[in-house]
Scaffold this active site. Structure first.
Site, PDB file in Angstrom:
ATOM      1  CD  GLU A   1      -3.216  -1.258   2.138  1.00  0.00           C
ATOM      2  OE1 GLU A   1      -4.200  -0.912   1.990  1.00  0.00           O
ATOM      3  OE2 GLU A   1      -2.648  -1.460   3.385  1.00  0.00           O
TER       4      GLU A   1
ATOM      5  CD  GLU B   1      -3.260  -6.255   3.469  1.00  0.00           C
ATOM      6  OE1 GLU B   1      -2.407  -5.148   3.650  1.00  0.00           O
ATOM      7  OE2 GLU B   1      -3.300  -6.943   2.616  1.00  0.00           O
TER       8      GLU B   1
END
Length: 248
Positions: free
Chosen positions: A110, A130
């Site tokens: 990210e 995730e």
């Protein structure tokens, strides 16, 4: 003995090198690193320069710090600890270049997505695992990745746990280039050289316009151009161009 800083900053006249410095933890993004990145962003907002972000050792950032994540509750999530700093990096006035060696996973991916450019090495691996840990990629990937690589491919990464190899990432333009690990930082500086060779104000405004809401165009484009038309830099550069053309 004082611990080494988790972010090491090399500040130059026209650029800043930001080095994630937790190699023993594969540069996992923790609260201390976030705090230091906010400090660097504040400096770059006050004195805009190109930023190069690289990980110390053979990993860019293997993710967010799982030990800290496990201890966080709903109020921590709502405070946007990681999403706020990655969005701040994306909104920096001048371009950012992510230099990705090894793993760029989870929060590390990210952070890379928030950069304007990404250069990798043959051992680069990018993904968002995730959901396998019972959470989502909430620091920008669930919406930013689709903008970068398109919806179907982004869903493979976000929903099915696909981790991209370097050549796959370059194929979908998630990586601008792939170089040998020993050449990674030099490649970042070469790209920075190209950027700083442009008009700094024109680059700043172009980046801002690129990320502006679609409904704001074309008015804001015209306003930005009006500002640039009145600068001495524009007159100097165009005069130099015309002089070269005449000589040719």
């Amino acid at each position: 003995m004082n611990a080494a800083p988790v972010v090491v900053v090399e500040s130059l006249e026209d650029r800043v090198v930001i080095r994630l410095n937790r190699p023993e933890a594969r540069n996992a993004v923790n609260q201390a690193m976030v705090s230091m990145l906010h400090q660097v962003c504040a400096e770059l907002e006050e004195l805009p320069r190109v930023a190069l972000i690289i990980g110390e050792g053979t990993t860019f950032a293997a993710g967010a710090d799982i030990g800290e994540l496990r201890a966080r509750g709903h109020l921590d999530a709502l405070s946007g600890i990681n999403s706020a700093i990655f969005d701040r990096i994306r909104r920096l006035p001048m371009p950012t270049i992510g230099l990705l060696d090894g793993y760029a996973l989870g929060g590390g991916a990210e952070l890379a997505y928030a950069c304007d450019f990404r250069i990798g090495t043959p051992r680069t691996r990018i993904g968002n695992p995730e959901p396998g840990l019972g959470i989502i990629a909430a620091a920008g990937a669930v919406w930013r990745l689709g903008e970068l690589v398109g919806e179907p491919f982004a869903k493979e990464i976000l929903l099915a746990g696909r981790v991209l190899k370097a050549d796959e990432a370059r194929e979908v333009r998630l990586l601008n280039d792939i170089v040998d690990p020993g050449e990674l930082e030099a490649a970042g500086h070469a790209l920075a050289d190209r950027i700083v060779g442009q008009s700094a104000l024109a680059v700043r405004l172009s980046k801002s316009l690129f990320h502006a809401p679609r409904g704001a165009h074309p008015l804001i484009d015209d306003i930005a151009q009006a500002v640039l038309f009145e600068t001495e830099d524009k007159r100097t550069r165009m005069t130099a161009f015309l002089d070269r053309s005449t000589k040719d």
